[in-house]
Scaffold this motif. Structure first.
Motif, short mmCIF file in Angstrom:
data_model
loop_
_atom_site.label_atom_id
_atom_site.label_comp_id
_atom_site.label_asym_id
_atom_site.label_seq_id
_atom_site.Cartn_x
_atom_site.Cartn_y
_atom_site.Cartn_z
N VAL A 7 -11.67 8.16 -3.83
CA VAL A 7 -10.29 7.67 -3.98
C VAL A 7 -10.26 6.16 -3.76
O VAL A 7 -10.83 5.66 -2.78
CB VAL A 7 -9.34 8.36 -2.98
N LEU A 8 -9.59 5.45 -4.67
CA LEU A 8 -9.43 4.00 -4.56
C LEU A 8 -7.98 3.68 -4.21
O LEU A 8 -7.05 4.20 -4.83
CB LEU A 8 -9.79 3.31 -5.89
N ILE A 9 -7.80 2.83 -3.21
CA ILE A 9 -6.45 2.49 -2.73
C ILE A 9 -6.33 0.99 -2.50
O ILE A 9 -7.33 0.28 -2.39
CB ILE A 9 -6.12 3.22 -1.41
N SER A 10 -5.07 0.55 -2.42
CA SER A 10 -4.79 -0.82 -2.00
C SER A 10 -3.71 -0.89 -0.92
O SER A 10 -3.46 -1.95 -0.37
CB SER A 10 -4.32 -1.67 -3.20
N GLY A 11 -3.06 0.25 -0.66
CA GLY A 11 -1.91 0.21 0.25
C GLY A 11 -1.82 1.38 1.20
O GLY A 11 -2.81 1.78 1.82
N SER A 12 -0.64 1.97 1.29
CA SER A 12 -0.35 2.95 2.34
C SER A 12 -1.11 4.26 2.17
O SER A 12 -1.34 4.97 3.14
CB SER A 12 1.15 3.24 2.39
N GLY A 13 -1.47 4.60 0.94
CA GLY A 13 -2.26 5.81 0.74
C GLY A 13 -1.48 7.10 0.89
O GLY A 13 -2.05 8.11 1.30
N SER A 14 -0.21 7.11 0.51
CA SER A 14 0.57 8.35 0.65
C SER A 14 0.07 9.43 -0.31
O SER A 14 0.08 10.62 0.03
CB SER A 14 2.07 8.08 0.44
#
Length: 217
Positions: A7-14
């Motif tokens: 999983v790739l994220i940049s923020g809160s990850g909801s």
């Protein structure tokens, strides 16, 4: 066999949390091999640590070109040999070479009823256009921004008093329902992708994918 996912994220990850929760409840047969972020302070990294998922931070500012960053990101992903790469609020425009490498193996979720409102500020744009409804789309990633084959969409009515913030909250609820569902179909080998087309249970989906309703599973 469990579907392996990075999983790739940049923020809160909801959306990441929704996948973790569904997995823990036994509703989603996936193994999240790693969570990778281009932002050191992304709260999604803390969510991953809480769930005992390995994390990695790669600062895009350390690279002079998108190609260099994407090359490093690709190396980090491929170490885990995932079946699927999931973009969950990953705020980077990806290079053509990167998207080609993961063709048919990378998903994104976009807050509009594609092909409407590609790009940013989708909630306000839908309100400004006096739309009756707004929604969210899960799609395969292609080289063209927000233009890959759509798997599933979910919609909500735009109320007279809706603001971009209130609409965003409605959309987040829909996201947390349809993203795990799309990944569930892949894990169950019900969903197939080839040459920019998507089939569910051997039936070709329309260009806007399938519209979510509560009876879908």
């Amino acid at each position: 066999m469990s579907l392996s996912v990075v999983v790739l994220i940049s923020g809160s990850g909801s959306n990441l949390q929704a996948l973790i929760d569904q997995s823990l409840k036994g509703k989603l047969d996936i193994t999240i091999k790693a969570v990778i972020s281009n932002k050191a302070d992304a709260f999604g990294l803390a969510r991953a640590v809480q769930a005992n998922v390995p994390t990695k931070f790669i600062n895009h500012k350390d690279f002079s070109t998108r190609e260099e960053f994407d090359s490093e990101l690709q190396k980090a992903i491929d170490q885990h040999q995932p079946d699927l790469v999931v973009l969950a609020g990953f705020m980077r425009i990806l290079t053509e070479g990167f998207t080609r490498h993961y063709d048919g193996k990378m998903l994104n979720i976009h807050p509009s009823l594609l092909p409407k409102y590609k790009g940013l500020n989708t909630h306000q744009r839908a309100i400004d256009a006096n739309e009756n409804e707004h929604g969210v789309s899960v799609h395969f990633v292609s080289a063209e921004l927000d233009a890959g084959a759509v798997i599933i969409q979910a919609a909500t009515e735009i109320a007279e008093n809706d603001t971009a913030d209130s609409l965003s909250k409605k959309i987040h609820t829909l996201e947390h329902t349809i993203y795990p569902l799309a990944i569930k179909w892949i894990s169950e080998k019900r969903l197939a992708y080839a040459s920019g087309k998507v089939m569910l249970d051997s039936e070709l989906l329309p260009e806007t994918g399938i519209r979510y309703h509560q009876d879908l599973n």
